[in-house]
Each structure stands twice: as structure tokens, then as C-alpha cells.
Design an enzyme around this catalytic site. Structure first.
Site, PDB file in Angstrom:
ATOM      1  N   ASN A  40     -42.199 -20.473 -25.056  1.00  9.15           N
ATOM      2  CA  ASN A  40     -42.944 -19.785 -24.060  1.00  9.15           C
ATOM      3  C   ASN A  40     -42.551 -20.159 -22.829  1.00  9.15           C
ATOM      4  O   ASN A  40     -42.644 -21.544 -22.578  1.00  9.15           O
ATOM      5  CB  ASN A  40     -44.390 -19.696 -24.595  1.00  9.15           C
ATOM      6  CG  ASN A  40     -45.346 -18.952 -23.903  1.00  9.15           C
ATOM      7  OD1 ASN A  40     -45.346 -18.714 -22.621  1.00  9.15           O
ATOM      8  ND2 ASN A  40     -46.013 -18.151 -24.560  1.00  9.15           N
ATOM      9  N   ARG A  41     -42.162 -19.435 -21.708  1.00  8.53           N
ATOM     10  CA  ARG A  41     -41.960 -19.704 -20.524  1.00  8.53           C
ATOM     11  C   ARG A  41     -43.095 -19.820 -19.471  1.00  8.53           C
ATOM     12  O   ARG A  41     -42.919 -19.936 -18.412  1.00  8.53           O
ATOM     13  CB  ARG A  41     -40.774 -18.882 -19.969  1.00  8.53           C
ATOM     14  CG  ARG A  41     -39.666 -18.741 -20.966  1.00  8.53           C
ATOM     15  CD  ARG A  41     -38.914 -20.102 -21.253  1.00  8.53           C
ATOM     16  NE  ARG A  41     -38.295 -20.808 -19.986  1.00  8.53           N
ATOM     17  CZ  ARG A  41     -36.961 -20.590 -19.497  1.00  8.53           C
ATOM     18  NH1 ARG A  41     -36.399 -19.893 -20.121  1.00  8.53           N
ATOM     19  NH2 ARG A  41     -36.672 -21.162 -18.566  1.00  8.53           N
TER      20      ARG A  41
END
Length: 167
Positions: A40-41
């Protein structure tokens, strides 16, 4: 399908920007941390928008860094049944009380929605902001949303940096 619950909000009276997700995914629930999945960024996107590197910090230090810059976190869904982590698998959702939280944040200038599910659910509950704060739809930081490259996502997420830097 088991019932899954969101975390407590991460806020204080300095919050100018509230970022709302939908409901924590499996890895986040396992670790009891917002955006814990390594792919997840979120931490890279919000860090770049705020000009700070968040990923190398311990989780508690990440949260403290956000709060120090006037950024809070929460989710639009209090609890729901869901197999896996995808928003499309959410069923029988019960929403968090966004109106009460928003009313308790005296410095609030904007609410940013991390992804489509967050935006549709949150906008439905909040309705017309009445000019008191801006509502911003952001592309999801989730690895499941692969239709947009990181650089494209960042161009949208950069807008939150300006809000946080406003005096």
C-alpha cells in the site's frame, strides 16, 4: 465472512486535514496499524505530499508526524462483513459517525477520501460541506487499484500538501 472493525480516529484539535479510508485491510487489522500492507503506497504518497519520509519511521512516529502537521486519519466504515481486503467485498457496513468527529475538529479545512468507496460513503454521510471545509477525492493508495501509476496518484495526492501548509 467475519465482521471487521475500523480503528479509533487519529486526531487532535490541530487537525486541518482529515484523510478517510474505507475499512482496514487484512494486514492492517493483523498489525492494528493504518495502511500496514507493505504494497500500500499511502505512507509514500502522503509523505511526498507533506515533504517528509514516513515509511522508515516506526508506526507511532508516523502518526505523530502526521498530527504535528495537522493531518488526521480515520475510516468511513465502522464495521462490516468482508472476506479479504477488497472494498468491493464489503457487506452490511455500518458507518462511522463522521459528522460528530468533523464537528469536534476546530481547525479542519479539508477532508480527503482515499479511494472511491471512501468518497462515495463519506460524501453520502457528510452531504454538502456548506463551504466550511473542502472535500477531496484521491485515487486509492491500495495495491488493488493498479489503473494508475504511482506518479499519477502522486499528482493528485500533492494537493493535500498545500492544504496542510496553509496557515
Amino acid at each position: 465472512m467475519t465482521r471487521k472493525s475500523s480503528f479509533a480516529p487519529v486526531v487532535d484539535d490541530r487537525v486541518r486535514l482529515l484523510i478517510l479510508g474505507s475499512l482496514p485491510g487484512e494486514e492492517s487489522l493483523r498489525q492494528a496499524q493504518y495502511y500496514a500492507h507493505p504494497q500500500n503506497r499511502f505512507w509514500e504518497l502522503v509523505g511526498a505530499a507533506l515533504d517528509i519520509e514516513l515509511r522508515p519511521l516506526d508506526y507511532e512516529d508516523r502518526l505523530a508526524a502526521l498530527l504535528a502537521r495537522g493531518v488526521g486519519l480515520w475510516d468511513v466504515i465502522a464495521d462490516a462483513r468482508r472476506a479479504g481486503s477488497l472494498d468491493s467485498a464489503i457487506h452490511d457496513a455500518r458507518e462511522n459517525d463522521l459528522r460528530t468527529l468533523v464537528a469536534s475538529l476546530p481547525a479542519l479545512r479539508a477532508i480527503a477520501f482515499n479511494g472511491r468507496k471512501s468518497a462515495t460513503t463519506g460524501r453520502k454521510q457528510l452531504g454538502d460541506a456548506g463551504g466550511s471545509y473542502r472535500l477531496i477525492d484521491l485515487p486509492s493508495s491500495s495495491p488493488a487499484y493498479a489503473a494508475m501509476r504511482f506518479e499519477e496518484k502522486l499528482s493528485h495526492w500533492s494537493a493535500i500538501g498545500a492544504i496542510v501548509r496553509e496557515a
